[in-house]
Design a protein around this motif. Structure first.
Motif, PDB file in Angstrom:
ATOM      1  N   MET A   1     -48.758  29.025  15.797  1.00 37.05           N
ATOM      2  CA  MET A   1     -49.262  27.795  16.393  1.00 37.05           C
ATOM      3  C   MET A   1     -49.800  26.855  15.317  1.00 37.05           C
ATOM      4  N   SER A   2     -49.552  25.562  15.509  1.00 33.34           N
ATOM      5  CA  SER A   2     -50.025  24.550  14.570  1.00 33.34           C
ATOM      6  C   SER A   2     -50.553  23.341  15.332  1.00 33.34           C
ATOM      7  N   LEU A   3     -51.051  22.395  14.574  1.00 32.34           N
ATOM      8  CA  LEU A   3     -51.499  21.116  15.127  1.00 32.34           C
ATOM      9  C   LEU A   3     -50.437  20.499  16.024  1.00 32.34           C
ATOM     10  N   ALA A   4     -49.173  20.593  15.622  1.00 31.58           N
ATOM     11  CA  ALA A   4     -48.087  20.003  16.407  1.00 31.58           C
ATOM     12  C   ALA A   4     -48.010  20.614  17.800  1.00 31.58           C
ATOM     13  N   ASP A   5     -48.174  21.923  17.887  1.00 32.97           N
ATOM     14  CA  ASP A   5     -48.103  22.601  19.184  1.00 32.97           C
ATOM     15  C   ASP A   5     -49.276  22.214  20.080  1.00 32.97           C
ATOM     16  N   VAL A   6     -50.446  22.068  19.487  1.00 37.36           N
ATOM     17  CA  VAL A   6     -51.621  21.670  20.268  1.00 37.36           C
ATOM     18  C   VAL A   6     -51.437  20.250  20.798  1.00 37.36           C
ATOM     19  N   GLY A   7     -50.875  19.369  19.972  1.00 39.86           N
ATOM     20  CA  GLY A   7     -50.594  18.022  20.436  1.00 39.86           C
ATOM     21  C   GLY A   7     -49.581  18.009  21.561  1.00 39.86           C
ATOM     22  N   LEU A   8     -48.577  18.872  21.466  1.00 34.13           N
ATOM     23  CA  LEU A   8     -47.543  18.904  22.498  1.00 34.13           C
ATOM     24  C   LEU A   8     -48.077  19.450  23.816  1.00 34.13           C
ATOM     25  N   ILE A   9     -48.887  20.500  23.778  1.00 34.00           N
ATOM     26  CA  ILE A   9     -49.377  21.041  25.044  1.00 34.00           C
ATOM     27  C   ILE A   9     -50.307  20.045  25.730  1.00 34.00           C
ATOM     28  N   GLU A  10     -51.050  19.267  24.965  1.00 31.44           N
ATOM     29  CA  GLU A  10     -51.889  18.234  25.586  1.00 31.44           C
ATOM     30  C   GLU A  10     -51.018  17.256  26.366  1.00 31.44           C
ATOM     31  N   ALA A  11     -49.912  16.823  25.771  1.00 31.46           N
ATOM     32  CA  ALA A  11     -49.009  15.895  26.456  1.00 31.46           C
ATOM     33  C   ALA A  11     -48.345  16.553  27.659  1.00 31.46           C
ATOM     34  N   LEU A  12     -47.904  17.790  27.504  1.00 27.53           N
ATOM     35  CA  LEU A  12     -47.221  18.473  28.607  1.00 27.53           C
ATOM     36  C   LEU A  12     -48.139  18.717  29.795  1.00 27.53           C
ATOM     37  N   LEU A  13     -49.400  18.963  29.534  1.00 27.71           N
ATOM     38  CA  LEU A  13     -50.329  19.164  30.642  1.00 27.71           C
ATOM     39  C   LEU A  13     -50.500  17.892  31.462  1.00 27.71           C
ATOM     40  N   SER A  14     -50.412  16.736  30.819  1.00 25.74           N
ATOM     41  CA  SER A  14     -50.429  15.486  31.582  1.00 25.74           C
ATOM     42  C   SER A  14     -49.141  15.331  32.369  1.00 25.74           C
ATOM     43  N   VAL A  15     -48.022  15.725  31.775  1.00 26.11           N
ATOM     44  CA  VAL A  15     -46.738  15.659  32.482  1.00 26.11           C
ATOM     45  C   VAL A  15     -46.779  16.500  33.748  1.00 26.11           C
ATOM     46  N   THR A  16     -47.208  17.751  33.618  1.00 27.87           N
ATOM     47  CA  THR A  16     -47.205  18.634  34.787  1.00 27.87           C
ATOM     48  C   THR A  16     -48.290  18.249  35.789  1.00 27.87           C
ATOM     49  N   GLU A  17     -49.379  17.678  35.314  1.00 27.40           N
ATOM     50  CA  GLU A  17     -50.445  17.244  36.220  1.00 27.40           C
ATOM     51  C   GLU A  17     -49.982  16.100  37.118  1.00 27.40           C
ATOM     52  N   TYR A  18     -49.313  15.138  36.519  1.00 27.15           N
ATOM     53  CA  TYR A  18     -48.943  13.939  37.275  1.00 27.15           C
ATOM     54  C   TYR A  18     -47.564  14.031  37.937  1.00 27.15           C
ATOM     55  N   PHE A  19     -46.684  14.852  37.381  1.00 23.61           N
ATOM     56  CA  PHE A  19     -45.319  14.904  37.907  1.00 23.61           C
ATOM     57  C   PHE A  19     -44.902  16.284  38.407  1.00 23.61           C
ATOM     58  N   GLY A  20     -45.755  17.284  38.220  1.00 26.79           N
ATOM     59  CA  GLY A  20     -45.455  18.624  38.699  1.00 26.79           C
ATOM     60  C   GLY A  20     -44.748  19.479  37.661  1.00 26.79           C
TER      61      GLY A  20
END
Length: 220
Positions: free
Chosen positions: A149-168
């Motif tokens: 795991m790196s900074l890049a992965d942490v940045g990506l999961i933050e974005a994906l959690l917004s994706v799944t929160e708002y769009f499922g």
């Protein structure tokens, strides 16, 4: 009480990525919530906000502003910045891509939510989900860079959690590498603990937006 202090608002915004990184690196911190204009002006008077912006992170005797500089410092401190200059460069590249992706969600509450989410869906998801899915598939380790795991992965999961929160969560169905990544990352011990903690902020509430506008005198 933790000696590391994050000065921001009681909401996500630019501070949430800093919280994610601190949590991912196992660094305990205290949230200091700005609520009044006078608190922000005091930080300015004390010379703590070099570019007159928050978040501000107080750590190791430093007063750090500029979100990207903050998260990179945390990543280096926590060993999430690769094992070579080449890996660090790739991590930077992917992390900046996650910020472009996540930026589609930052204006929720400050602008009409329906319009913001429509732009995110039509422009953000269609552009970035295939890119990151292919990057994960190509690397083949479950992570964007290297085998950890790196900074890049942490940045990506933050974005994906917004994706799944708002769009499922079904939004990731056509992207198997991203879907597996999402499941893996939220199961990481430190990430999982953070997601259940009060330091993980919910979506942009009316109160959060109003406070940002009042404290920063925003005209958006």
């Amino acid at each position: 009480m933790a000696t590391v202090r994050l000065i921001y608002f009681d909401g996500r915004g630019l501070g949430e990525g800093v919280r994610f990184m601190l949590a991912a690196c196992g660094i305990e911190f205290t949230d200091i919530m700005l609520e009044e204009r006078q608190e922000y002006e005091k930080l300015l008077e004390d010379g703590k906000l070099l570019f007159k912006q928050v978040p501000l992170l107080e750590i190791d005797g430093l007063e750090l502003v500029q979100t990207s500089a903050i998260v990179r410092y945390i990543a280096r401190k926590g060993g999430l910045y690769g094992h070579s200059n080449e890996e660090s460069a790739k991590i930077d590249m992917f992390y900046e891509g996650t910020r472009d992706f996540f930026s589609y969600f930052l204006k929720i509450g400050f602008q009409d939510p329906t319009e913001v989410l429509e732009r995110a869906k039509s422009k953000g998801l269609s552009r970035y989900l295939p890119i990151f899915d292919q990057a994960l598939k190509k690397n083949g380790t479950g992570f964007l860079v290297g085998s950890a795991m790196s900074l890049a992965d942490v940045g990506l999961i933050e974005a994906l959690l917004s994706v799944t929160e708002y769009f499922g969560e079904d939004t990731l169905s056509d992207y198997p590498s991203l879907k597996a990544f999402n499941t893996m990352m939220v199961s990481q011990e430190r990430i999982a603990a953070f997601l259940k903690s009060p330091q993980k902020k919910g979506g942009n509430t009316d109160a959060y937006v109003a406070t940002c506008r009042k404290v920063l005198e925003l005209d958006i």
